[in-house]
Design a protein around this motif. Sequence first.
Motif, PDB file in Angstrom:
ATOM      1  N   PRO A 111      -0.894  -8.996  -7.135  1.00  0.00           N
ATOM      2  CA  PRO A 111      -0.309  -7.993  -6.236  1.00  0.00           C
ATOM      3  C   PRO A 111      -1.235  -7.706  -5.058  1.00  0.00           C
ATOM      4  O   PRO A 111      -2.407  -8.080  -5.051  1.00  0.00           O
ATOM      5  CB  PRO A 111      -0.190  -6.759  -7.139  1.00  0.00           C
ATOM      6  N   VAL A 112      -0.678  -7.009  -4.095  1.00  0.00           N
ATOM      7  CA  VAL A 112      -1.456  -6.538  -2.949  1.00  0.00           C
ATOM      8  C   VAL A 112      -2.236  -5.315  -3.383  1.00  0.00           C
ATOM      9  O   VAL A 112      -1.695  -4.427  -4.049  1.00  0.00           O
ATOM     10  CB  VAL A 112      -0.528  -6.163  -1.774  1.00  0.00           C
ATOM     11  N   LYS A 113      -3.503  -5.286  -3.030  1.00  0.00           N
ATOM     12  CA  LYS A 113      -4.319  -4.094  -3.263  1.00  0.00           C
ATOM     13  C   LYS A 113      -4.803  -3.596  -1.911  1.00  0.00           C
ATOM     14  O   LYS A 113      -5.138  -4.384  -1.039  1.00  0.00           O
ATOM     15  CB  LYS A 113      -5.551  -4.411  -4.116  1.00  0.00           C
ATOM     16  N   VAL A 114      -4.818  -2.294  -1.766  1.00  0.00           N
ATOM     17  CA  VAL A 114      -5.375  -1.693  -0.552  1.00  0.00           C
ATOM     18  C   VAL A 114      -6.534  -0.788  -0.962  1.00  0.00           C
ATOM     19  O   VAL A 114      -6.570  -0.260  -2.074  1.00  0.00           O
ATOM     20  CB  VAL A 114      -4.319  -0.889   0.241  1.00  0.00           C
ATOM     21  N   ARG A 115      -7.497  -0.670  -0.055  1.00  0.00           N
ATOM     22  CA  ARG A 115      -8.680   0.162  -0.330  1.00  0.00           C
ATOM     23  C   ARG A 115      -8.848   1.167   0.798  1.00  0.00           C
ATOM     24  O   ARG A 115      -8.820   0.813   1.969  1.00  0.00           O
ATOM     25  CB  ARG A 115      -9.927  -0.711  -0.422  1.00  0.00           C
ATOM     26  N   CYS A 116      -9.028   2.409   0.414  1.00  0.00           N
ATOM     27  CA  CYS A 116      -9.268   3.481   1.372  1.00  0.00           C
ATOM     28  C   CYS A 116     -10.665   3.297   1.963  1.00  0.00           C
ATOM     29  O   CYS A 116     -11.645   3.137   1.221  1.00  0.00           O
ATOM     30  CB  CYS A 116      -9.158   4.835   0.682  1.00  0.00           C
ATOM     31  N   ARG A 117     -10.756   3.308   3.279  1.00  0.00           N
ATOM     32  CA  ARG A 117     -12.057   3.151   3.941  1.00  0.00           C
ATOM     33  C   ARG A 117     -12.982   4.340   3.699  1.00  0.00           C
ATOM     34  O   ARG A 117     -14.192   4.201   3.727  1.00  0.00           O
ATOM     35  CB  ARG A 117     -11.863   2.967   5.440  1.00  0.00           C
ATOM     36  N   GLU A 118     -12.384   5.502   3.461  1.00  0.00           N
ATOM     37  CA  GLU A 118     -13.202   6.700   3.284  1.00  0.00           C
ATOM     38  C   GLU A 118     -13.724   6.849   1.861  1.00  0.00           C
ATOM     39  O   GLU A 118     -14.901   7.076   1.643  1.00  0.00           O
ATOM     40  CB  GLU A 118     -12.410   7.941   3.695  1.00  0.00           C
ATOM     41  N   CYS A 119     -12.827   6.722   0.875  1.00  0.00           N
ATOM     42  CA  CYS A 119     -13.247   6.985  -0.511  1.00  0.00           C
ATOM     43  C   CYS A 119     -13.422   5.709  -1.340  1.00  0.00           C
ATOM     44  O   CYS A 119     -13.855   5.769  -2.488  1.00  0.00           O
ATOM     45  CB  CYS A 119     -12.257   7.917  -1.206  1.00  0.00           C
ATOM     46  N   GLU A 120     -13.057   4.546  -0.753  1.00  0.00           N
ATOM     47  CA  GLU A 120     -13.194   3.256  -1.435  1.00  0.00           C
ATOM     48  C   GLU A 120     -12.262   3.089  -2.643  1.00  0.00           C
ATOM     49  O   GLU A 120     -12.395   2.137  -3.390  1.00  0.00           O
ATOM     50  CB  GLU A 120     -14.647   2.997  -1.865  1.00  0.00           C
ATOM     51  N   GLN A 121     -11.326   4.007  -2.836  1.00  0.00           N
ATOM     52  CA  GLN A 121     -10.395   3.886  -3.959  1.00  0.00           C
ATOM     53  C   GLN A 121      -9.370   2.793  -3.666  1.00  0.00           C
ATOM     54  O   GLN A 121      -8.852   2.697  -2.557  1.00  0.00           O
ATOM     55  CB  GLN A 121      -9.680   5.210  -4.204  1.00  0.00           C
TER      56      GLN A 121
END
Length: 88
Positions: free
Chosen positions: A68-78
Motif C-alpha cells: 500500500p501507499v504510506k505517507v509520513r508527516c514531515r512534522e511528527c514523522e508518523q
Amino acid sequence: MHELSLAQAMVEQLEGVARREGAKKIVKINLVLGAMSGVERDPFEFVFPIVSEGTVLEGAILDFEEVPVKVRCRECEQESLPSFPIIL
C-alpha cells in the motif's frame, strides 16, 4: 498498455543477470508492486508468458507482493495509510 514494455525490459534485464551468474533457468520472480506504481497485475501476468517465450524465464512463476501507499508527516514523522484521493 505499458505493462508489455515493462515485462520486456524485465525479461531483458533478468536474462543479463542469468548470463552473468551462469544460470540456465529462472523458475520464480518476486515482484513488489506499489499501489501507485501504475503497473496493473493482470495485464502484466498476461504479457509475461509471451515476452518470456524462448528465454531462461519461460515458464517462470510470478510472485506478486502488493504494497500500500504510506505517507509520513514531515512534522511528527508518523506514518499512515491514506484515504484516496490524496491531496498533497
